[in-house]
Design an enzyme around this catalytic site. Sequence first.
Site, PDB file in Angstrom:
ATOM      1  N   ASP A   1       0.860  -1.182   0.000  1.00 25.93           N
ATOM      2  CA  ASP A   1       0.000   0.000   0.000  1.00 25.93           C
ATOM      3  C   ASP A   1       0.896   1.231   0.000  1.00 25.93           C
ATOM      4  O   ASP A   1       2.123   1.121  -0.093  1.00 25.93           O
ATOM      5  CB  ASP A   1      -0.961   0.001   1.198  1.00 25.93           C
ATOM      6  CG  ASP A   1      -2.338   0.547   0.819  1.00 25.93           C
ATOM      7  OD1 ASP A   1      -2.406   1.738   0.455  1.00 25.93           O
ATOM      8  OD2 ASP A   1      -3.326  -0.206   0.877  1.00 25.93           O
TER       9      ASP A   1
ATOM     10  N   HIS B   1      -2.696   3.380  -4.649  1.00 29.32           N
ATOM     11  CA  HIS B   1      -2.164   2.820  -3.392  1.00 29.32           C
ATOM     12  C   HIS B   1      -0.744   2.297  -3.593  1.00 29.32           C
ATOM     13  O   HIS B   1      -0.394   1.218  -3.111  1.00 29.32           O
ATOM     14  CB  HIS B   1      -3.081   1.705  -2.865  1.00 29.32           C
ATOM     15  CG  HIS B   1      -4.360   2.205  -2.270  1.00 29.32           C
ATOM     16  ND1 HIS B   1      -4.464   2.679  -0.992  1.00 29.32           N
ATOM     17  CD2 HIS B   1      -5.606   2.315  -2.798  1.00 29.32           C
ATOM     18  CE1 HIS B   1      -5.705   3.062  -0.737  1.00 29.32           C
ATOM     19  NE2 HIS B   1      -6.430   2.852  -1.826  1.00 29.32           N
TER      20      HIS B   1
ATOM     21  N   GLU C   1      -9.892   3.197  -5.376  1.00 31.60           N
ATOM     22  CA  GLU C   1      -9.399   4.468  -4.861  1.00 31.60           C
ATOM     23  C   GLU C   1      -8.163   4.932  -5.631  1.00 31.60           C
ATOM     24  O   GLU C   1      -7.103   5.186  -5.052  1.00 31.60           O
ATOM     25  CB  GLU C   1      -9.098   4.347  -3.363  1.00 31.60           C
ATOM     26  CG  GLU C   1     -10.349   4.068  -2.529  1.00 31.60           C
ATOM     27  CD  GLU C   1     -10.065   3.903  -1.052  1.00 31.60           C
ATOM     28  OE1 GLU C   1     -10.957   4.179  -0.242  1.00 31.60           O
ATOM     29  OE2 GLU C   1      -8.947   3.456  -0.712  1.00 31.60           O
TER      30      GLU C   1
END
Length: 504
Positions: free
Chosen positions: A173, A244, A308
């Site tokens: 991440d 990410h 995202e």
Amino acid sequence: MPALVPRPTEATLRPGHFALDDDTELHLGPGAEPAADLLRTLLAAAAGLPLRPSPDGQFTLTLDSGLGNLGEEGYALTIDPHAVSLRAAHPTGLLRGIQTIRQLLPARALSASPQRGTPWLLPCADITDVPRRPWRGAMLDVARHFQPVSYLRRYVDVLALHKISVFHLHLTDDQGWRMPVAAYPKLTEIGGHRAESQQGPAGSGTYDGVPHGGAYTRAELSDLVRYAAARGVTVMPEIEMPGHVRAALAAYPHLGNHPERTLDVWTRWGVCDTVLGVHDEVLDFCRTVLDEVMDVFPSPYIHVGGEECPTTEWTHSAAARERATAEGLPNPEALHGWFLGQIGDFLLRRGRRPVGWAETGAELPLDFTVLTWRDSSHTLTAARRGHPVVSAYHRATYLDYAQSEDPLEPPAQPGTVVDLRAVHAHEPVPEDADADAAGRVLGTQAQLWTEFVTTPAHIEYLTYPRLCALADRGWSGTTDWADFRSRLDEHTARLDALGVRYHP
């Protein structure tokens, strides 16, 4: 009904007991040796029983192709005063049955220390057990806060007790990269370490000033995969892309949209707007990383994140705009689906199934298995599009949310409470799903993101007993809350014996 978690499909208790002791011998059919090894391993510390193999053994483990109706994980268990018979069509079914036997023994059988003088009695019973859904998962994020592989093995042990089938290991991440890749050593050398960690929720502006880092070796991960497989648990890795990825870009800036830029491994929580570029070298990087991932993880499913992913950098990048035009895309935002399509096709050609998070239920290529998390309606939307779906609705499966409104609860993601009843009440198949859509729902999964979770004790406090509820609902489909609570009241003695520090 025995106080088993998850609840078996059919179970009848009968008078009497079978006593496991030093004279108990195992009669093993072909292919049953792994189940026998697991039984010995699980009982070694507390009971220390030899459980020697013998053609005349009273305790029989058998693979029976005639039990095909039990599927891959189902089993049939018969316990009489002088004999035990565990049968399944598939080796995984025997492993599930071993966990049931473990729960039927006195709770002290789960202890890590010798329990001398304890009679190891199995109640006489007939149990036929088949899971309702094949996917009963648990995700642990080790990117935000690293956990040693020794704890990951313990984590697997408790998953297996509850017949969880998938351990989703979130390895990368913005805040850390934990998977070694031989061709890109800086991923862990640089990307595996951050200078400090944000305190409190995203945007707090407060930091602890304490460096944090860690990475696994290839050997550690390979051993974890074998350890989990021996317990009937598949480890599914997650390598995030195209968003990410701040930790990866800190290690290799040329993979981003501003190759001249120097980045740190992100110390904040939330969604970072630095994403991978879309030039050929980036795709080659992703393929190289995933080739190594597939070498280590034989899981049929490979998770590539996908959610995202801010597209601002692509909008402002001449190279990204040129790529969008060359690919016939309407705008740079469409590069998100294109990128995941490239990666998905690569995995499919390698015989694996790509998995991604679904933000809206419609942004992933159709070949993806999707985990729907943002809205409960997205499960049905994705299933109707033709995706295999795992329901991971955040208000019922995100274990980083607090378990109650009690101000003494430890720090958690703000804004939502997910209590035990909410987890048990979650139905992964929407009520208005037709038969085709319902058939595409593989099951459900719990998530534990670790922005606020630093220690194994905290992980277990947040995970249990909520994961017991998810396991119960995912395996049996039971909606009987009172029955579950009654069984859980007895089941906590098993958690106590294991030393699990669960929420009271």
